[in-house]
Write an enzyme that holds these catalytic residues in place. Sequence first.
Site, mmCIF file in Angstrom:
data_model
loop_
_atom_site.group_PDB
_atom_site.id
_atom_site.type_symbol
_atom_site.label_atom_id
_atom_site.label_comp_id
_atom_site.label_asym_id
_atom_site.label_seq_id
_atom_site.Cartn_x
_atom_site.Cartn_y
_atom_site.Cartn_z
ATOM 1 N N GLU A 179 -9.254 13.023 -2.592
ATOM 2 C CA GLU A 179 -10.256 14.071 -2.811
ATOM 3 C C GLU A 179 -10.216 14.484 -4.276
ATOM 4 O O GLU A 179 -9.242 14.190 -4.970
ATOM 5 C CB GLU A 179 -9.940 15.281 -1.909
ATOM 6 C CG GLU A 179 -10.022 14.923 -0.431
ATOM 7 C CD GLU A 179 -9.638 16.092 0.476
ATOM 8 O OE1 GLU A 179 -9.394 17.200 -0.050
ATOM 9 O OE2 GLU A 179 -9.595 15.874 1.683
ATOM 10 N N SER B 20 -2.491 11.501 -5.526
ATOM 11 C CA SER B 20 -1.172 11.084 -5.059
ATOM 12 C C SER B 20 -0.623 12.056 -4.022
ATOM 13 O O SER B 20 0.079 11.681 -3.100
ATOM 14 C CB SER B 20 -0.206 11.008 -6.237
ATOM 15 O OG SER B 20 -0.590 9.988 -7.127
ATOM 16 N N THR C 226 -12.998 2.781 -1.556
ATOM 17 C CA THR C 226 -13.294 1.372 -1.762
ATOM 18 C C THR C 226 -14.160 0.859 -0.621
ATOM 19 O O THR C 226 -13.837 1.107 0.545
ATOM 20 C CB THR C 226 -11.985 0.559 -1.854
ATOM 21 O OG1 THR C 226 -11.237 1.050 -2.969
ATOM 22 C CG2 THR C 226 -12.261 -0.924 -2.043
ATOM 23 N N ASP D 77 3.801 0.980 4.124
ATOM 24 C CA ASP D 77 4.868 -0.028 4.075
ATOM 25 C C ASP D 77 4.290 -1.434 4.224
ATOM 26 O O ASP D 77 4.854 -2.400 3.728
ATOM 27 C CB ASP D 77 5.907 0.216 5.178
ATOM 28 C CG ASP D 77 6.622 1.544 4.965
ATOM 29 O OD1 ASP D 77 6.488 2.122 3.875
ATOM 30 O OD2 ASP D 77 7.311 1.993 5.899
ATOM 31 N N GLY E 284 -6.262 -13.602 -28.632
ATOM 32 C CA GLY E 284 -7.144 -13.173 -29.712
ATOM 33 C C GLY E 284 -8.577 -12.892 -29.322
ATOM 34 O O GLY E 284 -8.888 -12.612 -28.153
ATOM 35 N N GLU F 74 -3.195 2.864 -3.899
ATOM 36 C CA GLU F 74 -2.129 2.617 -2.918
ATOM 37 C C GLU F 74 -0.789 3.145 -3.433
ATOM 38 O O GLU F 74 0.276 2.638 -3.111
ATOM 39 C CB GLU F 74 -2.052 1.118 -2.601
ATOM 40 C CG GLU F 74 -1.639 0.781 -1.183
ATOM 41 C CD GLU F 74 -2.646 1.194 -0.135
ATOM 42 O OE1 GLU F 74 -3.784 1.586 -0.494
ATOM 43 O OE2 GLU F 74 -2.298 1.151 1.053
ATOM 44 N N GLY F 75 -0.849 4.196 -4.246
ATOM 45 C CA GLY F 75 0.368 4.806 -4.802
ATOM 46 C C GLY F 75 0.569 4.395 -6.244
ATOM 47 O O GLY F 75 0.749 3.215 -6.522
#
Lengths: 447, 406
Positions: free
Chosen positions: B140, B145, B171, B257, B359, B383-384
Site C-alpha cells: 500500500e 516492507s 504485478t 519461503d 562501454g 518479495e522482500g
Amino acid sequence: MTKRRGFSLERLSGAPLRALTRLSGSDLAARLHLRDPARKILYHGARVGTQAIKAGVAAVSKRAPSDPTRLSASKGAGKFDLTPTDDQAMMRDSMRRFAGEVLQSAARAADDAASPSDEVLEQAHALGLAALAVPEALGGVGAERSSITQVLIAEELSRGDMGLALAILSPVAVVQAIVEWGTGAQQQDLLPRFLGDHFAPAALAILEPRPLFDPVAPRTGAVRDAKGGGWALWGEKSLVPLASRAETFLVAADVKGVGPRLFVVHRDTPGLSIEPEPSMGLRGAGLGHLKLEGARVPDDALLGGPGADNSFDVGVLVDRARIAWGALAVGTSQAVLDYVIPYVNARQAFGEPISNRQSVAFLVADIAIEVEGMRLLVQRAASLAEQGKGITRAASLARQQCASKGMKIGSDGVQLLGGHGFIKEHPVERWYRNLRAIGVFEGGVLA
Amino acid sequence: MIYLETPKRFRALVEQAHGIAVNVFRPISRKYDLAEHEYPKELDLLAAIIDGVNDGGGAASASQLQKEDKTTTEETAGSTTKNGGNLATVLSMMELCWGDVGLALTIPRQGLGNAAVAAVGTPEQKAKYGKRWISMAITEPNAGSDSAAIRTSARLVGDEWVINGEKIFVTAGARSDAVVVWATLDASLGRAAIKSFLVPKGSPGLKVARLDHKLGIRASDTATLLLEDCRVPKENILGSAEIDTTKSFAGAMKTFDNTRPVVAAMACGVARAAVERAREILEKAQAVRGNERSPWLGSAAEAELCRLEAEVEVARLLTMKSAWMADNRVPNSVEASMAKAKAGRVCTEVTLRCVELCGAAAYAETDLLEKWARDAKILDIFEGTQQIQLLVVARRLLGKSSGELR
C-alpha cells in the site's frame, strides 16, 4: 549404530587407546563393524603397532613394480544433494571434535613459535588421514577418490586453525599426488612411510616468490644430465609447509619441451638448502623456503616416470589444490562467524548489545551468507573433481570467491570486535592473517 | 551424497525453458520494453503450451512436479534426498529470466496469486481459480516492507466481505483475472488479523486506477488497484477467518519461503545473461583471452568478469540449496532469505558492472545489457528488499526478536 557413534576419537587417545589396541585387530574390526572406509580409518588411524605398515608393505610387494594403483573416480549421484554420506558425516564430526579439542588450543602457541608441535602432529597422525588417501591394495583404506571427503576434512581442521590444518594435510597431499601420478615403484618406495606409527612430514612445493606467479608455468627447472644420468633442479620454492622437518618434498619444476612435472626431492639432497620463512600467517604450518641450486636427484625422482604414458597434469594439480585452499578458507571463515555471534550479543554499547544495531547485525548476516556461498562453490568443485570431470572453471570460481570473501570475513571479524579484535587475546587477528593466504598460495594441499 | 549439478531428471525441463527463452522471449524482449503497457500477445500461445504440459502433456513441468510432490511422501530426508517441484521451478525460472524477466513475470496464469491459491486454497477455490490468472496485492502507499501495517480493511456483512483500501505495485494487476488482496479484519490486532481474499475482476467496487511507468520489467504491468466497498462472497477468504494472535504472521509469511527462492532464481537468470553477453562482447573485442584458470594474469576486464561470474555462481547455488531444502521439507526461511539477498544484490551489481565493462554500446538501447541493468534493480526489492532479507537472516543467527533487532 549407537556403538559406532560412540566410537569417538577422544576415546581413542591415551589410556583407553592402549586398552583397545590390546585387542587383536580383527576382533576389534569385527566388533566395530568396520567395513566402509571412514569406519576403517578411525580404526586404522588409531592402531598403534606395526600391523598396518606390515600389511601395507606386504600388499605393495605383491604387485609388479610397473603397475601403479589409482583410486577410481566416483560416479556422482545424479540428484542435487547437500547431504554427506554417513561415513563422511562421521568423518566430519570426528575432525570437528579434533579441531575443537586439540587444534584450537594449540593454535596460539604454534603461531607464536612459527612451528607446529610434534605432539599435535602425532595426534593428527592418529586420525589416519594419509591412510584414507592410499588405496587398499597399497595398504591404505581408500576405496575411491573422494574430494568431497577431503574438503569436509580440510574445512573442519581449518575451523580449529588454518596453519595447523595445513601442516596436518601437507603430507596427505604428497600421498595423494603419489597415488594419483606415481609409478608403481614410486608408490611402493614412498607410500609405506606415511602408513607407519609416526607422523611423516612431507610437502608439495609449487609456489614461487614472484608477483603474478603462474602455477602452471613454474620457473624452477629440471635439467637432465645426459652423461651421468639423473636431474639437476634449479629454482626457489616459497612458503613450503613443514619445511624444517619434511623428509620428502614433491617439487614442481619445468622440464624443457615437456612442461612442469613433480620431482621427489629428499631433504638431504645435495644442492638443496632450506630456510625458515615465517610469514604474516599460517605460522603454525612451519613455513620455509627451498633453494634448489643444481640439486641432484636420480632418474626415478621424476614422479610418474619419463614416459609419455604418465598421467600427470599440472593443471589438475593446481585446480585440486585451489579447491582444498577454498575449503580451508571456509573453515576459518566459519570460525569467525561462530566467534563473533556470541561476542556481539554480549558486548554492550549505548545501553544495549551492539548486535541490536543493523550496522553490526547485517555484517554478521553477510558473513553467514558468504560463508555458505563459498562452501557451496568448494563442494561443487570437489564433487566434479571426484567424478573426474573438468574442474578448472569451478576451481577458479571457488578460489576467486574464497580469496575475496574470505578476506573480507577476516577483516570484518576483527572490525566487529573493535580494538579487542586487534590484540592476541582473541583469535580473530590470527584468522585475519591466515585468510590473506587464500589467493596467495598454490599447491601444498589437495582435494 | 553431495552433488551440486542439475539433476538428470530436470535436464529436459531446463532445456525446454531455455528454448522458450531463446525462441520466444529474446526476439520480443526489446519490443515490449519500448512498448510499455502493451500486452505481449505472443505469450498467449506459450501459456497454452504450459497449460497443456501441466494438464499431463507428458514432459515434466515444474508445476506438475509440484503436484506430484504433494502426493508422494515415500522419499524423506537422509540419503534418499528428493529433487522436486521447488528445485524444478527455480531451475526453469533461471532459464526463462535469462531470456527476459519482464516477460517471465507476465506469463498468463503463472501469477503470485496462483502460487498462494495453490499453497493455501481450499479444493473449491483451487477448482474455481486454478485455471485463471491471479495476481497478488499486498503493498500500500504507506505499507511496503512493513506488510503488518496495511490498512486495507475487510469486514463481513451478511454473506459478503466488504473490502476498502488502495493497493499499489500489483504485478499483473491489470492483466490478471483475479487478485489476492491482503486486508486486515481489525487494524488494532496487528499481524494476526491480516487475511487474504480472492477478488475476481468485475467485483463491484474493484477498479484498476492506473498503470505505473517503470525503470525496468516494462513488459510486466504494475497496477494500482482501488477497492471501494468492494464485495466478494464469504467463501473467498484464503485460509481461516479466525484471528489467532498466538500464530501471528507465520501463515502469511510462509508463502515467502517458497517464493523467495523463485525471485532469487529470476535474479540468477538475469545476471547470467549479463555475464555471458559481456564475455561475448569482450572476447570479440579481444579484451579477454579466456584464461580460465588464472584470469587475473590477463586483463583487468578479464579478472573482473571472472569475479562477476563467481558471484553469479554463488547466487545460483544458494538458490538451488534453498529450493532443495523446501523439496525435502526442511525449514528454509533463513536459506531462502540468504539466496534472495545474495542473488538480488549480485544481479544489480553484475548487470551494472557489465554495462560499464562493455562501454557505450552496452549503455545504448541497441544492446540488451542496457535493459537487463534496469530490470535487475527490482529483483533486490520485491518479495522482500535486501534489507528485509538481512533482517531475517540476522535475527535468526543472533537469536533476536523483531523488537530487539528492528
